[in-house]
Design a protein around this motif. Structure first.
Motif, short mmCIF file in Angstrom:
data_model
loop_
_atom_site.label_atom_id
_atom_site.label_comp_id
_atom_site.label_asym_id
_atom_site.label_seq_id
_atom_site.Cartn_x
_atom_site.Cartn_y
_atom_site.Cartn_z
N ASN A 151 2.69 -8.08 3.79
CA ASN A 151 2.56 -6.63 3.00
C ASN A 151 1.28 -6.82 2.18
OD1 ASN A 151 4.79 -5.74 4.30
ND2 ASN A 151 6.20 -6.61 2.98
N THR A 152 0.49 -7.65 2.43
CA THR A 152 -0.72 -7.61 1.33
C THR A 152 -1.56 -6.26 1.57
OG1 THR A 152 -1.72 -8.66 2.96
CG2 THR A 152 -0.91 -9.98 1.17
N PRO A 153 -2.13 -5.65 0.76
CA PRO A 153 -2.94 -4.34 0.84
C PRO A 153 -4.16 -4.52 1.87
CG PRO A 153 -3.41 -5.01 -1.47
CD PRO A 153 -2.02 -5.89 -0.71
N PRO A 154 -4.52 -3.44 2.65
CA PRO A 154 -5.63 -3.73 3.37
C PRO A 154 -6.69 -3.80 2.33
CG PRO A 154 -4.82 -1.25 3.69
CD PRO A 154 -3.69 -2.20 2.67
N LEU A 155 -7.88 -4.46 3.04
CA LEU A 155 -9.00 -4.43 2.42
C LEU A 155 -9.90 -3.42 2.52
CD1 LEU A 155 -10.05 -8.10 3.66
CD2 LEU A 155 -9.46 -7.56 1.52
N SER A 156 -10.48 -2.70 1.25
CA SER A 156 -11.27 -1.57 1.30
C SER A 156 -12.67 -1.90 2.06
CB SER A 156 -11.45 -1.15 -0.14
OG SER A 156 -12.32 -2.08 -0.84
N TRP A 157 -13.32 -0.76 2.53
CA TRP A 157 -14.69 -1.05 3.01
C TRP A 157 -15.61 -1.39 2.05
CZ3 TRP A 157 -18.87 1.38 0.94
CH2 TRP A 157 -18.76 2.39 -0.03
N GLU A 215 -8.39 -13.79 7.88
CA GLU A 215 -7.56 -13.48 9.01
C GLU A 215 -6.18 -12.76 8.66
OE1 GLU A 215 -6.37 -12.67 12.91
OE2 GLU A 215 -8.25 -13.83 12.27
N ASP A 216 -5.72 -13.33 7.51
CA ASP A 216 -4.27 -13.01 7.03
C ASP A 216 -4.37 -11.33 6.27
OD1 ASP A 216 -3.08 -15.19 7.69
OD2 ASP A 216 -3.28 -16.23 5.58
N ARG A 217 -5.38 -11.42 5.59
CA ARG A 217 -5.63 -10.08 4.98
C ARG A 217 -6.12 -8.92 5.84
NH1 ARG A 217 -5.88 -9.97 -0.55
NH2 ARG A 217 -5.56 -7.80 -0.17
N LEU A 218 -6.77 -9.19 7.00
CA LEU A 218 -6.97 -8.25 7.91
C LEU A 218 -5.67 -7.80 8.81
CD1 LEU A 218 -10.36 -9.60 9.53
CD2 LEU A 218 -10.15 -7.40 8.23
N ASN A 219 -4.87 -8.64 8.92
CA ASN A 219 -3.50 -8.22 9.47
C ASN A 219 -2.52 -7.92 8.32
OD1 ASN A 219 -4.51 -9.30 12.14
ND2 ASN A 219 -4.07 -11.41 11.70
N CYS A 220 -2.94 -7.96 7.23
CA CYS A 220 -1.85 -7.38 6.16
C CYS A 220 -0.61 -8.41 6.15
CB CYS A 220 -1.52 -5.97 6.29
SG CYS A 220 -3.14 -4.95 6.18
N LYS A 221 -0.88 -9.55 6.06
CA LYS A 221 0.15 -10.47 6.09
C LYS A 221 0.94 -10.68 4.67
CE LYS A 221 1.17 -15.30 6.81
NZ LYS A 221 0.66 -16.85 7.26
N LEU A 248 -13.89 2.87 13.62
CA LEU A 248 -13.72 2.41 12.50
C LEU A 248 -12.26 2.16 11.92
CD1 LEU A 248 -16.54 4.21 10.58
CD2 LEU A 248 -16.57 1.95 11.69
N ASP A 249 -12.00 1.03 11.20
CA ASP A 249 -10.89 0.82 10.84
C ASP A 249 -10.29 1.78 9.75
OD1 ASP A 249 -8.27 0.03 10.15
OD2 ASP A 249 -8.85 -1.91 9.20
N PRO A 250 -9.42 2.82 9.94
CA PRO A 250 -9.04 4.00 8.78
C PRO A 250 -8.21 3.24 7.49
CG PRO A 250 -7.54 3.93 10.59
CD PRO A 250 -8.60 2.84 10.95
N THR A 251 -7.76 1.95 7.71
CA THR A 251 -7.21 1.63 6.52
C THR A 251 -8.26 1.09 5.39
OG1 THR A 251 -7.06 -0.63 7.47
CG2 THR A 251 -5.52 0.82 8.04
N ALA A 252 -9.26 0.97 5.96
CA ALA A 252 -10.40 0.54 4.94
C ALA A 252 -10.68 1.70 4.24
CB ALA A 252 -11.63 -0.08 5.62
N GLY A 253 -10.60 2.91 4.24
CA GLY A 253 -10.97 4.21 3.63
C GLY A 253 -11.94 4.91 4.20
#
Length: 609
Positions: free
Chosen positions: A403-409, A395-401, A538-543
């Motif tokens: 300032n953590t980097p977004p998860l790649s696909w 949950e934290d990583r999907l919300n980039c809590k 699709l989530d663009p932050t995943a690449g």
């Protein structure tokens, strides 16, 4: 009007004023008769008796009295200014002209040529004739010889006086002409001087402009030289960096070769360990077949005292708190030289003892690389101690809590496969998690997924476990997070493995879209699939998602979220067939808590067992 044939010369002159030029020509050439225009032809009328041209009026007033001027308009004489001759009467007669020579009375033309005789034979085309009375006309009355002689003498003296007067007049006219010529030369000299001054001024201005341009060119040249110097310095710097990069590349190549060799050795060791692992799994399978159920397998865990827990958390320092919820609080701490996560259940909760015992029993009996590892417990204070996972929750990583980097696909596909593997393992032991959501999925430094929080999970009875797993269910109170809960479970209170399948589908949708869970999420994805615009959600932050894999995951997620339980896919036989090839394609190893390395094949061994 009859055409008068005369001999004429054309004289050209340049003046600032036409009328002044005509007057100067009259004076310069001693013109005695002049014909010029009185007005433009369009102004002529029979009653016209006055001059209308400003030039004609000026010439009439400023011309010398000796010049007789005829002013014409449209070939008709409008006005004549009579001339007054000083001295003897002079008759100016035209010389014979060649045949067919016409004289055109233009507005600014001279009548008898451009020049008039001022001396005998001075002007071509004209002849002066001085007329004096003949002696014979004097003697007609019978004057005697003496008187005649006197008369002849007087007439001779008169002739001499006339001749002298004419010569004096000619000299005056010549002097006047010379004066006019001198005046014209002076004026021409003045014009030449003014032109010379103008040219000098232009030359000076051109020199100033050239000087200014030279200064600008010099300034630009200095700037270009400075830019060139900076470019050379930059070139030297870049060449130095390139040389450093070349050395770095060479070092990396050497390291890469070493890593390849090391990897090959690791693969050999892995193959050997795989053989051993297969043997161990085979033995575990035989042991499970002999046991009555998975829940009967007993595994001990370490018990810690409450004082040890207090020391590990510095008396539950709030700065060490890493999570809190309805179950209680989680602290980070060190216990027996090991960094751990300490979950302290609420003491006032009626469900505290039950949830504590449930979670300890499940985690102490199950081992899986994607289940959180139980370190120990403090039964006196309902405290559970797990391995510490520094990657936070999904949950934290999907919300980039923080300032953590977004998860790649790629990582999202791996997380989905690992979660599916953990659920298959749970369901094979007759355990339903019941509270599946991203907040209960923890990640380590390598983003390996660990399923946690088994406080409200349910263990199905052995009789139920022996039947078809798709029909396993139990009646329980409604607990968990609403948006991840099965609709039939909300309506009937029946918890089955397909309830976890529904929650798994919602998590897949969140991994694909990055959007929060809501009642509209499934509708939005279904609409995008129907309209063939899956990429738009699709989530663009995943690449850059590979479309085929994204579409397969979306279809799998929508099947898992089907309202009818029976239509949801079986995780082991259907969902895993979709996720396993994706995971194997990435060839990303998974490190389990016990130090062993497993890949997708190893996890397949867990599933087969």
């Amino acid at each position: 009007m009859a055409v008068v044939k005369v001999s004429a010369e054309v004289v050209y002159t340049e003046k600032d004023s036409i009328q002044k030029g005509i007057v100067e020509l009259i004076l310069e050439h001693d013109v005695r008769r002049l014909v010029m225009g009185a007005a433009a032809d369009r102004h002529y009328s029979r009653r016209m008796v006055d001059l209308r041209s400003k030039k004609a009026i000026y010439v009439r007033l400023q011309a010398p009295p000796s010049c007789q001027i005829h002013f014409l308009c449209k070939g008709n004489i409008v006005f004549t200014r009579q001339g007054r001759l000083n001295g003897p009467r002079v008759s100016i007669s035209p010389m014979p002209l060649p045949p067919n020579t016409n004289f055109d009375y233009g507005q600014n033309s001279l009548s008898e040529g451009s020049e008039v005789e001022s001396d005998n034979g001075a002007v071509p085309g004209f002849k002066q004739i001085i007329q004096t009375p003949s002696p014979s006309s004097v003697i007609e009355r019978g004057i005697n010889d003496e008187l005649y002689d006197q008369l002849v003498q007087v007439m001779a003296e008169a002739d001499n006086s006339k001749r002298d007067a004419f010569e004096e007049f000619s000299r005056c006219m010549k002097a006047e002409k010379d004066a006019i010529e001198a005046k014209c030369k002076v004026k021409a000299s003045e014009n030449l001087y003014a032109e010379e001054l103008r040219k000098r001024r232009e030359i000076n201005e051109a020199l100033e402009k050239t000087k200014e341009e030279d200064e600008n060119i010099k300034k630009e040249l200095d700037e270009v030289v400075e830019e060139l110097r900076m470019a050379l310095e930059q070139k030297s710097f870049l060449e130095s960096q390139i040389a450093d990069f070349d050395h770095t590349v060479q070092d990396l190549e050497q390291k890469l070769f070493s890593a390849v060799d090391l990897l090959q050795n690791y693969k050999m060791e892995r193959d050997e360990l795989q053989v051993e692992c297969d043997e161990v799994l085979r033995l575990l399978g035989e042991m499970k077949a002999e046991d009555a159920s998975c829940s009967s397998v007993s595994q001990s865990y370490t018990e810690f005292s409450f004082s040890e827990v207090k020391d590990a958390t510095r008396n539950f320092d709030q700065s060490l708190k890493i999570g809190e919820g309805g179950y209680g609080s989680i602290f980070r701490g060190f216990i027996r030289h090991t960094q751990v996560a300490i979950k302290m259940l609420h003491s006032h909760s009626l469900q505290g003892p039950t949830e504590f015992q449930q979670e300890v029993n499940v985690l102490s009996k199950l081992r899986h690389p994607n289940l959180v590892t139980l370190i120990g417990a403090c039964p006196d204070a309902w405290i559970i101690i797990y391995e510490y996972l520094s990657g936070g929750s999904l949950e934290d990583r999907l919300n980039c809590k923080d300032n953590t980097p977004p998860l790649s696909w790629q990582n999202r596909i791996r997380i989905a496969a690992q979660l599916c593997s953990a659920l298959i393992s749970l369901h094979s032991c007759g355990i339903v998690h019941g509270d599946l959501k991203p907040a209960n999925l923890l990640l380590d430094n390598n983003l390996v997924t660990k399923l946690s929080d088994f406080g409200i999970c349910r263990v199905l009875s052995q009789n139920e476990f022996s039947s078809n797993s798709t029909s396993l269910c139990c009646q329980t109170d409604l607990k968990g997070t609403f948006v991840y809960m099965d609709l039939q479970f909300l309506c009937t209170g029946e918890l089955t493995p397909k309830s976890d399948t529904y929650s798994f589908g919602i998590i897949l949708l969140r991994l694909l879209t990055g959007r929060p869970a809501s009642g509209l999420l499934t509708k939005e994805v279904q609409r995008a699939l129907n309209e063939e615009r899956l990429k738009s959600i699709l989530d663009p932050t995943a690449g850059d998602w590979p479309f085929v894999q994204a579409q397969q995951l979306a279809l799998l997620a929508m099947n898992c979220c089907d309202v009818v339980r029976k239509k949801r896919p079986d995780l082991a036989s259907e969902a895993w067939r979709v996720l396993e090839p994706m995971w194997e394609m990435m060839q990303d190893p998974v490190v389990a808590a016990d130090g062993f390395t497993y890949e997708a094949e190893a996890l397949r061994g867990w599933l087969d067992s």
